[in-house]
Design an enzyme around this catalytic site. Sequence first.
Site, mmCIF file in Angstrom:
data_model
loop_
_atom_site.group_PDB
_atom_site.id
_atom_site.type_symbol
_atom_site.label_atom_id
_atom_site.label_comp_id
_atom_site.label_asym_id
_atom_site.label_seq_id
_atom_site.Cartn_x
_atom_site.Cartn_y
_atom_site.Cartn_z
ATOM 1 N N LYS A 121 -48.378 83.118 87.169
ATOM 2 C CA LYS A 121 -49.465 83.747 88.765
ATOM 3 C C LYS A 121 -49.545 82.308 89.227
ATOM 4 C CE LYS A 121 -52.974 84.604 84.843
ATOM 5 N NZ LYS A 121 -52.638 84.133 83.846
ATOM 6 N N GLY A 122 -48.485 81.410 90.045
ATOM 7 C CA GLY A 122 -48.775 80.437 90.271
ATOM 8 C C GLY A 122 -48.298 80.416 92.020
ATOM 9 N N GLU A 140 -41.349 81.246 93.801
ATOM 10 C CA GLU A 140 -42.139 80.051 92.744
ATOM 11 C C GLU A 140 -42.709 79.503 93.518
ATOM 12 O OE1 GLU A 140 -42.151 80.579 90.019
ATOM 13 O OE2 GLU A 140 -40.938 80.528 88.657
ATOM 14 N N ASP A 141 -43.555 79.083 92.671
ATOM 15 C CA ASP A 141 -44.490 77.800 93.074
ATOM 16 C C ASP A 141 -44.042 76.604 92.857
ATOM 17 O OD1 ASP A 141 -44.604 78.443 90.128
ATOM 18 O OD2 ASP A 141 -47.255 77.315 90.357
ATOM 19 N N ASP A 152 -39.302 73.108 87.638
ATOM 20 C CA ASP A 152 -39.484 72.392 86.288
ATOM 21 C C ASP A 152 -38.081 72.217 85.817
ATOM 22 O OD1 ASP A 152 -40.600 70.273 84.646
ATOM 23 O OD2 ASP A 152 -42.692 70.621 85.744
ATOM 24 N N LYS A 178 -39.015 70.214 91.327
ATOM 25 C CA LYS A 178 -39.502 68.058 90.109
ATOM 26 C C LYS A 178 -38.214 68.623 90.010
ATOM 27 C CE LYS A 178 -43.458 67.771 88.230
ATOM 28 N NZ LYS A 178 -44.298 67.616 87.032
ATOM 29 N N VAL A 182 -48.540 67.747 89.236
ATOM 30 C CA VAL A 182 -49.353 68.144 89.561
ATOM 31 C C VAL A 182 -50.061 69.861 90.076
ATOM 32 C CG1 VAL A 182 -47.931 67.940 91.846
ATOM 33 C CG2 VAL A 182 -47.467 69.698 90.573
ATOM 34 N N ARG A 222 -56.514 76.591 90.336
ATOM 35 C CA ARG A 222 -55.636 77.751 91.346
ATOM 36 C C ARG A 222 -55.909 77.339 92.739
ATOM 37 N NH1 ARG A 222 -51.494 79.654 88.150
ATOM 38 N NH2 ARG A 222 -52.370 79.800 86.020
#
Length: 184
Positions: free
Chosen positions: A45-46, A101-102, A105, A133, A155, A167
């Site tokens: 969802k990000g 993508e948000d 990581d 990241k 974050v 969100r």
Amino acid sequence: MSLYDDIEKILISEAELQARIKELADEMNAVYSDDDLPMLICILKGAFIFLADLTRHLSFRHEIDFMEISSYGQGTTSSGVVRILLDLATNIEGRHVVIVEDIVDSGHTLDYILRHFAARNPASVRVATLLNKPTRREVNVPVDFIGFEVPNEFVMGYGLDYAQQYRNVPYIGVLKPEVYQDRA
Ligand code: PRP
């Protein structure tokens, strides 16, 4: 108490986000043309807010599809276990694909998506992520368009959640440690 009381600091302001997203769109405008008709694939969802802002700055014809992936459950760190919750509606064979993508990581989610897509024979695959990241990377993954490098802090906001909340916060922020320690 407001959800904003849970936030320790703003890491990237609304203005900084909007300015950088415009620049990222310009980078993409220099790569793609109408003839490519790329398919932007928003990883839910990000990435939904990033995709919504990014797409409005793109000048080439493109299409949009969605895929929902989950890897984190309720925690704050990646489990490395990736699941497809919603698959693409479109056939990407022979298509130019941009994964949106948000955050990247550990890289496990993106690695999984890239392998999954490779089996479907797209013409090309590139990756756009709002946040990166790199200090947390466990798998080496290619990322073509990066909005911001972020430190190893938890974050949230601008699409990124903690326990499915926050969100809607319009900037990238960091939660107060007690918020997630109490619920871990
Ligand atoms: C987040 C984020 C990426 C992934 C990155 O998704 O949106 O897809 O984790 O982490 P990784 O590089 O360590 O794999 P999440 O599973 O939290 O789902 P969400 O987007 O629905 O919040």
